[in-house]
Write a protein that holds these residues in place. Sequence first.
Motif, PDB file in Angstrom:
ATOM      1  N   PRO A 110      44.975 -28.883  79.360  1.00 61.64           N
ATOM      2  CA  PRO A 110      45.690 -30.108  79.966  1.00 61.64           C
ATOM      3  C   PRO A 110      45.900 -29.898  81.431  1.00 61.64           C
ATOM      4  O   PRO A 110      46.335 -28.951  82.252  1.00 61.64           O
ATOM      5  CB  PRO A 110      46.972 -30.113  79.148  1.00 61.64           C
ATOM      6  CG  PRO A 110      47.022 -29.128  78.001  1.00 61.64           C
ATOM      7  CD  PRO A 110      45.790 -28.213  78.355  1.00 61.64           C
ATOM      8  N   GLY A 111      45.624 -30.975  82.191  1.00 57.01           N
ATOM      9  CA  GLY A 111      45.626 -31.092  83.570  1.00 57.01           C
ATOM     10  C   GLY A 111      44.301 -30.684  84.293  1.00 57.01           C
ATOM     11  O   GLY A 111      44.147 -30.830  85.642  1.00 57.01           O
ATOM     12  N   ASP A 112      43.564 -29.954  83.820  1.00 56.58           N
ATOM     13  CA  ASP A 112      42.316 -29.624  84.250  1.00 56.58           C
ATOM     14  C   ASP A 112      41.444 -30.802  84.623  1.00 56.58           C
ATOM     15  O   ASP A 112      41.376 -32.149  84.095  1.00 56.58           O
ATOM     16  CB  ASP A 112      41.170 -28.925  83.386  1.00 56.58           C
ATOM     17  CG  ASP A 112      41.606 -27.455  83.108  1.00 56.58           C
ATOM     18  OD1 ASP A 112      42.370 -26.844  84.029  1.00 56.58           O
ATOM     19  OD2 ASP A 112      41.054 -26.891  82.387  1.00 56.58           O
ATOM     20  N   VAL A 113      41.075 -30.931  86.020  1.00 55.13           N
ATOM     21  CA  VAL A 113      40.145 -31.869  86.542  1.00 55.13           C
ATOM     22  C   VAL A 113      38.719 -31.225  86.217  1.00 55.13           C
ATOM     23  O   VAL A 113      38.057 -30.358  86.687  1.00 55.13           O
ATOM     24  CB  VAL A 113      40.064 -32.098  87.952  1.00 55.13           C
ATOM     25  CG1 VAL A 113      39.436 -33.049  88.601  1.00 55.13           C
ATOM     26  CG2 VAL A 113      41.734 -32.637  88.200  1.00 55.13           C
ATOM     27  N   ILE A 114      37.857 -32.122  85.125  1.00 53.54           N
ATOM     28  CA  ILE A 114      36.662 -31.434  84.787  1.00 53.54           C
ATOM     29  C   ILE A 114      35.588 -32.155  85.579  1.00 53.54           C
ATOM     30  O   ILE A 114      35.647 -33.464  85.855  1.00 53.54           O
ATOM     31  CB  ILE A 114      36.647 -32.248  82.989  1.00 53.54           C
ATOM     32  CG1 ILE A 114      37.856 -31.334  82.426  1.00 53.54           C
ATOM     33  CG2 ILE A 114      35.177 -31.572  82.623  1.00 53.54           C
ATOM     34  CD1 ILE A 114      37.967 -30.033  82.467  1.00 53.54           C
ATOM     35  N   ASN A 140      35.734 -26.572  85.662  1.00 50.60           N
ATOM     36  CA  ASN A 140      37.378 -27.031  85.888  1.00 50.60           C
ATOM     37  C   ASN A 140      37.503 -27.204  87.184  1.00 50.60           C
ATOM     38  O   ASN A 140      36.316 -26.991  88.116  1.00 50.60           O
ATOM     39  CB  ASN A 140      38.129 -26.068  85.220  1.00 50.60           C
ATOM     40  CG  ASN A 140      38.255 -24.813  85.672  1.00 50.60           C
ATOM     41  OD1 ASN A 140      37.898 -24.528  87.179  1.00 50.60           O
ATOM     42  ND2 ASN A 140      38.829 -23.797  85.126  1.00 50.60           N
ATOM     43  N   GLN A 141      38.769 -27.462  88.070  1.00 51.61           N
ATOM     44  CA  GLN A 141      38.742 -27.716  89.312  1.00 51.61           C
ATOM     45  C   GLN A 141      38.613 -26.271  89.999  1.00 51.61           C
ATOM     46  O   GLN A 141      38.644 -26.380  91.321  1.00 51.61           O
ATOM     47  CB  GLN A 141      40.408 -28.155  89.369  1.00 51.61           C
ATOM     48  CG  GLN A 141      41.495 -27.363  89.069  1.00 51.61           C
ATOM     49  CD  GLN A 141      41.614 -27.263  87.578  1.00 51.61           C
ATOM     50  OE1 GLN A 141      41.209 -27.872  86.768  1.00 51.61           O
ATOM     51  NE2 GLN A 141      42.647 -26.521  87.015  1.00 51.61           N
ATOM     52  N   ASN A 142      38.441 -25.189  89.415  1.00 51.05           N
ATOM     53  CA  ASN A 142      38.492 -24.035  89.965  1.00 51.05           C
ATOM     54  C   ASN A 142      36.937 -23.555  90.122  1.00 51.05           C
ATOM     55  O   ASN A 142      36.801 -22.401  90.339  1.00 51.05           O
ATOM     56  CB  ASN A 142      39.194 -22.940  89.344  1.00 51.05           C
ATOM     57  CG  ASN A 142      40.804 -23.301  89.246  1.00 51.05           C
ATOM     58  OD1 ASN A 142      41.413 -23.538  90.329  1.00 51.05           O
ATOM     59  ND2 ASN A 142      41.405 -23.038  88.205  1.00 51.05           N
TER      60      ASN A 142
END
Length: 157
Positions: A110-114, A140-142
């Motif tokens: 939850p909260g990941d920017v895909i 993901n955002q990383n």
Amino acid sequence: MTQTTFETDFWKDAATRKIWDDIVPGEPRKTIPYTLTLEAIQKYCRVVDDMHPLYFDEAYALKSPYKGLIAPPAIHILLMFACTPTDDWMRSPGTVNAGQSWSYNIPARPGDVIRLEARALDKFIRKDRLFVVHDNVFFNQNNEVICSGRGWTIRPM
């Protein structure tokens, strides 16, 4: 801009979708970042009847090797539509899944920017059917790979 919801009426924009002639092997598909919410994860899980506590029970998930709530591996099904615009050729009504193979690296949370990187690898005609081979990689955002897959679809005529 990050998209947080997506259209569920897949016929709504059918006339704007790319057709067979528009698919260029090797050309990156246009994609949209998507912020994965706990609500979206849990709604997906309820629809597919996967009620594992890793997706619903924060206390349970914190004690797991994942150290928190995660999305099920098959969340890529939701993400494929959430990360593509309405004119994407993968959204075409009448498309048939002819096979796929996925590798799962790390869970989405939850909260990941895909972010999706996707392209057609090849297209060909066999027995009067239009086939496309495509690959998809979700990050993901990383910039960590969540999952990657290759699929084969039969396109509408």
